[in-house]
Design a protein around this motif. Structure first.
Motif, PDB file in Angstrom:
ATOM      1  N   ILE A 186       0.873  -1.175   0.000  1.00 43.23           N
ATOM      2  CA  ILE A 186       0.000   0.000   0.000  1.00 43.23           C
ATOM      3  C   ILE A 186       0.906   1.220   0.000  1.00 43.23           C
ATOM      4  O   ILE A 186       1.919   1.247   0.706  1.00 43.23           O
ATOM      5  CB  ILE A 186      -0.976   0.005   1.189  1.00 43.23           C
ATOM      6  CG1 ILE A 186      -1.926   1.215   1.088  1.00 43.23           C
ATOM      7  CG2 ILE A 186      -0.247  -0.016   2.529  1.00 43.23           C
ATOM      8  CD1 ILE A 186      -3.094   1.145   2.047  1.00 43.23           C
ATOM      9  N   ALA A 187       0.581   2.187  -0.824  1.00 42.74           N
ATOM     10  CA  ALA A 187       1.411   3.383  -0.938  1.00 42.74           C
ATOM     11  C   ALA A 187       0.530   4.568  -1.282  1.00 42.74           C
ATOM     12  O   ALA A 187      -0.465   4.433  -2.001  1.00 42.74           O
ATOM     13  CB  ALA A 187       2.478   3.198  -2.019  1.00 42.74           C
ATOM     14  N   GLY A 188       0.890   5.735  -0.780  1.00 43.19           N
ATOM     15  CA  GLY A 188       0.115   6.921  -1.098  1.00 43.19           C
ATOM     16  C   GLY A 188       0.617   8.142  -0.356  1.00 43.19           C
ATOM     17  O   GLY A 188       1.743   8.167   0.159  1.00 43.19           O
ATOM     18  N   PHE A 189      -0.257   9.148  -0.267  1.00 39.23           N
ATOM     19  CA  PHE A 189       0.107  10.441   0.285  1.00 39.23           C
ATOM     20  C   PHE A 189      -1.045  10.968   1.119  1.00 39.23           C
ATOM     21  O   PHE A 189      -2.211  10.858   0.730  1.00 39.23           O
ATOM     22  CB  PHE A 189       0.443  11.421  -0.846  1.00 39.23           C
ATOM     23  CG  PHE A 189       1.478  10.878  -1.783  1.00 39.23           C
ATOM     24  CD1 PHE A 189       2.828  11.041  -1.512  1.00 39.23           C
ATOM     25  CD2 PHE A 189       1.109  10.140  -2.896  1.00 39.23           C
ATOM     26  CE1 PHE A 189       3.786  10.483  -2.343  1.00 39.23           C
ATOM     27  CE2 PHE A 189       2.053   9.584  -3.741  1.00 39.23           C
ATOM     28  CZ  PHE A 189       3.400   9.757  -3.466  1.00 39.23           C
ATOM     29  N   THR A 190      -0.726  11.528   2.265  1.00 36.92           N
ATOM     30  CA  THR A 190      -1.759  12.131   3.094  1.00 36.92           C
ATOM     31  C   THR A 190      -2.090  13.527   2.580  1.00 36.92           C
ATOM     32  O   THR A 190      -1.317  14.130   1.823  1.00 36.92           O
ATOM     33  CB  THR A 190      -1.312  12.222   4.560  1.00 36.92           C
ATOM     34  OG1 THR A 190      -0.174  13.091   4.657  1.00 36.92           O
ATOM     35  CG2 THR A 190      -0.937  10.848   5.111  1.00 36.92           C
ATOM     36  N   THR A 191      -3.237  14.035   3.002  1.00 33.99           N
ATOM     37  CA  THR A 191      -3.590  15.438   2.797  1.00 33.99           C
ATOM     38  C   THR A 191      -3.514  16.129   4.162  1.00 33.99           C
ATOM     39  O   THR A 191      -3.021  15.557   5.134  1.00 33.99           O
ATOM     40  CB  THR A 191      -5.001  15.563   2.212  1.00 33.99           C
ATOM     41  OG1 THR A 191      -5.955  15.074   3.181  1.00 33.99           O
ATOM     42  CG2 THR A 191      -5.133  14.776   0.912  1.00 33.99           C
ATOM     43  N   LYS A 192      -4.036  17.344   4.242  1.00 33.97           N
ATOM     44  CA  LYS A 192      -4.081  18.052   5.515  1.00 33.97           C
ATOM     45  C   LYS A 192      -5.189  17.520   6.426  1.00 33.97           C
ATOM     46  O   LYS A 192      -5.198  17.818   7.619  1.00 33.97           O
ATOM     47  CB  LYS A 192      -4.331  19.545   5.285  1.00 33.97           C
ATOM     48  CG  LYS A 192      -3.177  20.298   4.691  1.00 33.97           C
ATOM     49  CD  LYS A 192      -3.577  21.698   4.245  1.00 33.97           C
ATOM     50  CE  LYS A 192      -4.014  22.584   5.374  1.00 33.97           C
ATOM     51  NZ  LYS A 192      -4.253  23.980   4.932  1.00 33.97           N
ATOM     52  N   PHE A 193      -6.119  16.758   5.884  1.00 38.20           N
ATOM     53  CA  PHE A 193      -7.372  16.494   6.587  1.00 38.20           C
ATOM     54  C   PHE A 193      -7.432  15.112   7.226  1.00 38.20           C
ATOM     55  O   PHE A 193      -6.780  14.172   6.774  1.00 38.20           O
ATOM     56  CB  PHE A 193      -8.541  16.675   5.618  1.00 38.20           C
ATOM     57  CG  PHE A 193      -8.526  18.009   4.937  1.00 38.20           C
ATOM     58  CD1 PHE A 193      -8.586  19.176   5.680  1.00 38.20           C
ATOM     59  CD2 PHE A 193      -8.404  18.096   3.567  1.00 38.20           C
ATOM     60  CE1 PHE A 193      -8.555  20.412   5.065  1.00 38.20           C
ATOM     61  CE2 PHE A 193      -8.373  19.328   2.935  1.00 38.20           C
ATOM     62  CZ  PHE A 193      -8.440  20.493   3.686  1.00 38.20           C
ATOM     63  N   GLY A 194      -8.237  15.022   8.287  1.00 40.46           N
ATOM     64  CA  GLY A 194      -8.491  13.745   8.937  1.00 40.46           C
ATOM     65  C   GLY A 194      -7.794  13.557  10.262  1.00 40.46           C
ATOM     66  O   GLY A 194      -7.842  12.466  10.840  1.00 40.46           O
ATOM     67  N   GLY A 195      -7.158  14.616  10.779  1.00 36.69           N
ATOM     68  CA  GLY A 195      -6.431  14.506  12.040  1.00 36.69           C
ATOM     69  C   GLY A 195      -7.033  15.347  13.150  1.00 36.69           C
ATOM     70  O   GLY A 195      -8.181  15.790  13.067  1.00 36.69           O
ATOM     71  N   VAL A 196      -6.230  15.601  14.186  1.00 34.60           N
ATOM     72  CA  VAL A 196      -6.729  16.277  15.390  1.00 34.60           C
ATOM     73  C   VAL A 196      -6.039  17.611  15.649  1.00 34.60           C
ATOM     74  O   VAL A 196      -6.414  18.317  16.598  1.00 34.60           O
ATOM     75  CB  VAL A 196      -6.565  15.364  16.630  1.00 34.60           C
ATOM     76  CG1 VAL A 196      -7.345  14.075  16.445  1.00 34.60           C
ATOM     77  CG2 VAL A 196      -5.091  15.065  16.908  1.00 34.60           C
ATOM     78  N   SER A 197      -5.035  17.971  14.874  1.00 32.14           N
ATOM     79  CA  SER A 197      -4.346  19.251  15.096  1.00 32.14           C
ATOM     80  C   SER A 197      -5.263  20.409  14.728  1.00 32.14           C
ATOM     81  O   SER A 197      -6.226  20.260  13.972  1.00 32.14           O
ATOM     82  CB  SER A 197      -3.062  19.322  14.270  1.00 32.14           C
ATOM     83  OG  SER A 197      -2.137  18.335  14.683  1.00 32.14           O
ATOM     84  N   ASN A 198      -4.936  21.597  15.257  1.00 31.36           N
ATOM     85  CA  ASN A 198      -5.775  22.763  14.971  1.00 31.36           C
ATOM     86  C   ASN A 198      -4.909  23.979  14.673  1.00 31.36           C
ATOM     87  O   ASN A 198      -3.687  23.902  14.632  1.00 31.36           O
ATOM     88  CB  ASN A 198      -6.739  23.044  16.145  1.00 31.36           C
ATOM     89  CG  ASN A 198      -6.024  23.022  17.484  1.00 31.36           C
ATOM     90  OD1 ASN A 198      -4.950  23.587  17.619  1.00 31.36           O
ATOM     91  ND2 ASN A 198      -6.610  22.354  18.456  1.00 31.36           N
ATOM     92  N   GLY A 199      -5.564  25.100  14.429  1.00 28.65           N
ATOM     93  CA  GLY A 199      -4.849  26.325  14.087  1.00 28.65           C
ATOM     94  C   GLY A 199      -4.130  26.161  12.762  1.00 28.65           C
ATOM     95  O   GLY A 199      -4.659  25.585  11.815  1.00 28.65           O
ATOM     96  N   VAL A 200      -2.901  26.662  12.662  1.00 30.20           N
ATOM     97  CA  VAL A 200      -2.144  26.594  11.410  1.00 30.20           C
ATOM     98  C   VAL A 200      -1.766  25.164  11.046  1.00 30.20           C
ATOM     99  O   VAL A 200      -1.378  24.900   9.904  1.00 30.20           O
ATOM    100  CB  VAL A 200      -0.867  27.459  11.482  1.00 30.20           C
ATOM    101  CG1 VAL A 200      -1.220  28.927  11.619  1.00 30.20           C
ATOM    102  CG2 VAL A 200       0.048  27.005  12.621  1.00 30.20           C
ATOM    103  N   TYR A 201      -1.895  24.211  11.986  1.00 32.77           N
ATOM    104  CA  TYR A 201      -1.520  22.826  11.733  1.00 32.77           C
ATOM    105  C   TYR A 201      -2.712  21.950  11.354  1.00 32.77           C
ATOM    106  O   TYR A 201      -2.553  20.746  11.149  1.00 32.77           O
ATOM    107  CB  TYR A 201      -0.836  22.233  12.968  1.00 32.77           C
ATOM    108  CG  TYR A 201       0.307  23.075  13.453  1.00 32.77           C
ATOM    109  CD1 TYR A 201       1.495  23.167  12.721  1.00 32.77           C
ATOM    110  CD2 TYR A 201       0.214  23.811  14.624  1.00 32.77           C
ATOM    111  CE1 TYR A 201       2.541  23.954  13.150  1.00 32.77           C
ATOM    112  CE2 TYR A 201       1.256  24.602  15.066  1.00 32.77           C
ATOM    113  CZ  TYR A 201       2.413  24.675  14.319  1.00 32.77           C
ATOM    114  OH  TYR A 201       3.458  25.469  14.743  1.00 32.77           O
ATOM    115  N   GLU A 202      -3.871  22.546  11.252  1.00 37.99           N
ATOM    116  CA  GLU A 202      -5.083  21.774  10.982  1.00 37.99           C
ATOM    117  C   GLU A 202      -4.964  20.992   9.673  1.00 37.99           C
ATOM    118  O   GLU A 202      -4.662  21.569   8.625  1.00 37.99           O
ATOM    119  CB  GLU A 202      -6.274  22.730  10.903  1.00 37.99           C
ATOM    120  CG  GLU A 202      -7.612  22.042  10.852  1.00 37.99           C
ATOM    121  CD  GLU A 202      -8.770  23.035  10.863  1.00 37.99           C
ATOM    122  OE1 GLU A 202      -9.913  22.566  10.936  1.00 37.99           O
ATOM    123  OE2 GLU A 202      -8.521  24.252  10.773  1.00 37.99           O
ATOM    124  N   SER A 203      -5.203  19.629   9.691  1.00 38.21           N
ATOM    125  CA  SER A 203      -5.497  18.884  10.908  1.00 38.21           C
ATOM    126  C   SER A 203      -4.628  17.633  11.047  1.00 38.21           C
ATOM    127  O   SER A 203      -4.386  17.166  12.140  1.00 38.21           O
ATOM    128  CB  SER A 203      -6.986  18.521  10.931  1.00 38.21           C
ATOM    129  OG  SER A 203      -7.302  17.514   9.987  1.00 38.21           O
TER     130      SER A 203
END
Length: 224
Positions: free
Chosen positions: A11-28
């Motif tokens: 399995i191989a791929g790339f994450t996006t900014k979305f689907g996590g728990v960080s907030n502010g400028v690090y969202e997410s």
């Protein structure tokens, strides 16, 4: 998450900014500890990624814009910018926020690699060095280059890149053109490039665009 390959072997791929728990400028879904985000959030985001791809564990490099290539065999890694492994169930990851994440799979040897290919890595031919360290025949390699900053957004001024000046146009550097030429020279015939410019597409972090920001990742794993 953009999954480029999901079959019975890898399995191989790339994450996006979305689907996590960080907030502010690090969202997410920031995956980097070194950018100022909460360590607890980063740990949770990495756990989210591990769960989504079914990894026993994830291995991240301490990236230093070098041409150092290391094999991961279960021990701690020194700072480097490319790793490869034969281990199954271990997701190896490369963090980026403008540079190119390059993922390799040797279909014959059953080995995978993750490479941090920014300007420094490209001009030091880190992809070639990784394939050499893997002991691979380039004709057996599948290469995937993820979202990264495209030429029209990558201004480097009068910086002298030596033999790589041929990939400059009006002071803008074409990372993808240089990587494509390197793969062709090596004899890699099975490769694909994302057409996404992370600097233009706000689904992805971009250091040049935002300065204080998170990191997305390329990941690749041999299934257990």
């Amino acid at each position: 998450m953009l999954v480029s390959i999901d079959d019975d072997k890898i399995i191989a791929g790339f994450t996006t900014k979305f689907g996590g728990v960080s907030n502010g400028v690090y969202e997410s879904l920031n995956l980097a500890y070194h950018v100022g985000d909460s360590s607890q959030n980063v740990r949770q985001n990495r756990d989210i990624l591990a769960s989504k791809i079914g990894a026993k564990n994830l291995i991240f490099m301490e990236q230093i814009h070098s041409d150092f290539v290391m094999e991961y065999s279960g021990l701690n890694l020194p700072p480097c910018d490319a790793i490869f492994t034969h281990l199954k169930g271990v997701g190896i990851c490369v963090m980026v926020a403008d540079c190119a994440a390059v993922l390799l799979y040797d279909k014959k040897l059953g080995v995978v690699a993750a490479i941090h290919a920014g300007r420094a890595g490209v001009v030091s031919k880190i992809v070639s060095k990784t394939i050499d360290k893997m002991g691979s025949n380039p004709k057996n390699i599948k290469a995937i280059v993820g979202p990264n900053i495209k030429k029209n957004c990558y201004e480097i001024g009068d910086l002298d890149l030596g033999e790589f000046n041929k990939f400059k146009d009006n002071a803008k550097f074409d990372i993808n053109g240089a990587l494509r030429a390197e793969l062709n020279t090596l004899g890699v015939v099975d490769y694909e490039f994302s057409d996404i410019c992370n600097h233009c597409n706000e689904r992805f972090y971009s250091y040049r665009r935002d300065k204080i920001t998170g990191r997305f990742a390329g990941f690749i794993m041999l299934k257990g």
